[in-house]
Design a protein around this motif. Structure first.
Motif, PDB file in Angstrom:
ATOM      1  N   ALA A   1     -13.697   6.473  10.589  1.00 39.39           N
ATOM      2  CA  ALA A   1     -13.207   6.175  10.066  1.00 39.39           C
ATOM      3  C   ALA A   1     -13.262   4.397  11.107  1.00 39.39           C
ATOM      4  CB  ALA A   1     -11.532   6.092  10.007  1.00 39.39           C
TER       5      ALA A   1
ATOM      6  N   GLY B   1     -13.076   4.139  -1.759  1.00 37.67           N
ATOM      7  CA  GLY B   1     -11.164   4.480  -1.111  1.00 37.67           C
ATOM      8  C   GLY B   1     -11.440   5.405   0.758  1.00 37.67           C
ATOM      9  N   PRO B   2     -10.567   4.338   1.413  1.00 38.42           N
ATOM     10  CA  PRO B   2     -10.196   4.614   2.972  1.00 38.42           C
ATOM     11  C   PRO B   2      -9.780   6.566   2.606  1.00 38.42           C
ATOM     12  CG  PRO B   2      -9.072   3.274   1.921  1.00 38.42           C
ATOM     13  CD  PRO B   2      -9.507   3.160   0.925  1.00 38.42           C
ATOM     14  N   SER B   3      -9.374   6.631   2.118  1.00 38.29           N
ATOM     15  CA  SER B   3      -8.887   7.968   2.448  1.00 38.29           C
ATOM     16  C   SER B   3      -9.723   8.790   2.296  1.00 38.29           C
ATOM     17  CB  SER B   3      -8.248   8.679   1.255  1.00 38.29           C
ATOM     18  OG  SER B   3      -9.024   7.990  -0.203  1.00 38.29           O
ATOM     19  N   THR B   4     -11.468   8.681   2.223  1.00 38.75           N
ATOM     20  CA  THR B   4     -12.532   9.474   1.906  1.00 38.75           C
ATOM     21  C   THR B   4     -13.201   9.343   3.397  1.00 38.75           C
ATOM     22  OG1 THR B   4     -14.717   7.652   1.288  1.00 38.75           O
ATOM     23  CG2 THR B   4     -12.962   8.516  -0.404  1.00 38.75           C
ATOM     24  N   TRP B   5     -12.933   8.491   4.574  1.00 38.58           N
ATOM     25  CA  TRP B   5     -13.154   8.654   5.704  1.00 38.58           C
ATOM     26  C   TRP B   5     -12.693   9.690   6.485  1.00 38.58           C
ATOM     27  CZ3 TRP B   5     -11.046   2.807   5.821  1.00 38.58           C
ATOM     28  CH2 TRP B   5     -12.566   2.287   4.800  1.00 38.58           C
ATOM     29  N   ARG B   6     -13.885  10.404   7.349  1.00 39.11           N
ATOM     30  CA  ARG B   6     -12.707  11.455   8.061  1.00 39.11           C
ATOM     31  C   ARG B   6     -12.557  11.111   9.829  1.00 39.11           C
ATOM     32  NH1 ARG B   6     -17.300  15.624   8.549  1.00 39.11           N
ATOM     33  NH2 ARG B   6     -18.814  13.864   8.751  1.00 39.11           N
TER      34      ARG B   6
ATOM     35  N   GLU C   1       5.346   7.510   9.132  1.00 39.32           N
ATOM     36  CA  GLU C   1       3.784   8.044   9.552  1.00 39.32           C
ATOM     37  C   GLU C   1       3.422   7.832  11.104  1.00 39.32           C
ATOM     38  OE1 GLU C   1       2.017  10.306   8.348  1.00 39.32           O
ATOM     39  OE2 GLU C   1       2.965  10.576   5.942  1.00 39.32           O
TER      40      GLU C   1
ATOM     41  N   CYS D   1       0.154  -1.046   0.102  1.00 36.50           N
ATOM     42  CA  CYS D   1       0.391   0.079   0.321  1.00 36.50           C
ATOM     43  C   CYS D   1       0.939   1.486   0.091  1.00 36.50           C
ATOM     44  CB  CYS D   1      -0.839  -0.148   1.221  1.00 36.50           C
ATOM     45  SG  CYS D   1      -2.248  -1.461   0.984  1.00 36.50           S
TER      46      CYS D   1
ATOM     47  N   ALA E   1       1.117   4.158  -3.131  1.00 34.26           N
ATOM     48  CA  ALA E   1       0.548   5.519  -2.462  1.00 34.26           C
ATOM     49  C   ALA E   1       1.988   6.595  -2.727  1.00 34.26           C
ATOM     50  CB  ALA E   1       0.807   5.650  -0.936  1.00 34.26           C
TER      51      ALA E   1
END
Length: 431
Positions: free
Chosen positions: A211, A202-207, A130, A102, A106
């Motif tokens: 999440a 997509g997981p990036s759309t979760w606030r 991160e 992943c 990215a």
């Protein structure tokens, strides 16, 4: 009459064209099932493009899987019906390697049209720091031979699915030396990269506050699809879910279905299996315990059985042994002593140790060494579990009903010289 002959010729040509179209459609369906992310370099891509309209309609109707076909490639967005299956996934991948995959995707999303293996590694080092990953104990330094091998394994996966195309270089040299001179250069295929994720959302759309927390919740959120609040909508969802399992899994056991899915499956499995078999050139095996769609060519599967090689032979022997035990258990009278249907790994190892005495001369050299039966047993158990022929639990290994198809009986070993002699005698007699 000339007119009749011409009409007959036209009918024959039309029949041949329809037959060719049908076979090409089947080949395209099978190709997409095995390679859902397909690039123009794939040998079956031209026929997939020719059959694009029929393929989109069929997959949408039968499975609910969206299919995108463009000049740059094709993507069948396969979404599994069973998220809890532990036998899915890339070979030799654990959770850590999936994290690296992943992170690599990215990094490639933000890269130029070309990238080197070493630069990709440096980008991974930055992403691996991160705080969210660090808090989970994830560490990646690229300073060890093992970590360089992990990076190369991820790159080879991206090469296989077409996200990367090697221009020049050698990944293995990078693993062994790690020097500045050991590197590789890749072209980044952005259209293919964009199709890697098959999620509905997509997981990036979760606030952050929305999440999902657990892994099961995250998987469900990735593939959660809207179901119309009507009887027809629920029936369609049931049909799609069962079709996905039949095309993705080796077998469906009735006992694994909930009451609603079981009722639908029992009533509709004949018609459903006929449609799926016709489109994918499969053969349906109906049993009281469930249904399997079998590929006689053994090509439409990640794990073929039977197959060539020592590991495959050992797996077949274990399957036959367990099938025999299951058959004996089923035939035991009510007042007789029950035959065990659950085995331990140690019992499988002991069986292969005995089998090595009989068949070892046909196996590879390393499999004949002392203690090699432990590795063979682990491989056999993993393969049989992936094929849904056994179930591995805390109480041991349980043989499942579909394993009965491998109850072949006593194996007869013939010397090739004797076989040729028998054939010569038969030919001489027939002459």
């Amino acid at each position: 009459m000339p007119g009749s002959e011409e009409a007959g010729t036209s009918r024959n040509i039309a029949q041949q064209q329809r037959s060719h179209q049908r076979e090409e459609f089947r080949a395209a369906v099978r190709a997409l099932l095995m390679t859902p992310l397909m690039t123009p370099a794939h040998e079956d891509f031209p026929l997939v493009r020719r059959q694009a309209d029929m393929l989109r309609g069929w997959f949408s109707r039968e499975t609910g899987w969206p299919l995108h076909i463009e000049q740059e490639g094709a993507r069948l967005y396969k979404r599994p019906a069973e998220l809890s299956a532990t036998t899915r996934g890339l070979p030799d991948y654990d959770r850590r390697r999936y994290v690296l995959l992943c992170l690599a995707c990215a990094a490639l999303e933000r890269s130029e049209s070309q990238i080197t293996l070493r630069v990709l590694g440096e980008r991974l080092l930055q992403l691996a720091t991160e705080p969210a990953l660090a808090s989970l104990g994830f560490v990646f330094t690229l300073g060890t031979h093992h970590e360089r091998r992990e990076l190369v394994a991820v790159c080879k996966t991206l090469l296989e699915i077409g996200v990367l195309q090697r221009v020049v270089g050698d990944e293995d040299a990078f693993v062994h030396s790690g020097s500045e001179q050991a590197d590789a250069l890749y072209d980044v295929q952005r259209r293919t990269l964009a199709g890697v994720l098959a999620a509905v959302r997509g997981p990036s759309t979760w606030r952050p506050e929305e999440a999902p927390e657990t892994l099961d919740e995250r998987l469900s959120a990735l593939v959660d699809e809207h179901v119309a609040d009507s009887d027809e909508g629920r029936r369609t969802a049931l049909r799609h879910g069962l079709a996905r399992r039949l095309l993705d899994d080796p077998v469906i056991y009735v006992e694994t279905l909930n009451a609603e899915a079981r009722a639908y499956f029992v009533n509709q499995r004949g018609a459903m299996s006929a449609r799926l078999c016709d489109a994918a050139a499969l053969t349906a095996e109906h049993r009281a315990e469930g249904l399997a769609l079998v590929d006689e060519t053994c090509l439409l599967t990640d794990v073929a059985m039977p197959a060539e090689g020592t590991d495959a032979h050992a797996t077949l022997l274990v399957a036959e042994h367990l099938a025999g035990a299951l058959r004996i258990s089923g035939s035991v009278e009510a007042d007789a002593s029950p035959h065990p249907t659950t085995f331990s790994e140690h019992e499988v190892i002991a069986f292969l140790r005995d089998a090595k005495m009989k068949y070892g001369r046909y196996w590879r050299k390393s499999a004949r060494e002392a203690g090699a039966e432990r590795e063979l047993a682990a491989i056999a158990i993993e393969r049989l579990e992936k094929l849904h022929l056994i179930e591995v639990g805390d109480d041991g290994i349980r043989a499942l009903p579909a394993i009965a198809r491998f109850g072949l009986g006593e194996t007869e070993i013939r010397d090739p010289r004797e076989t040729r002699g028998v054939q010569a005698a038969e030919e001489s007699g027939s002459a």
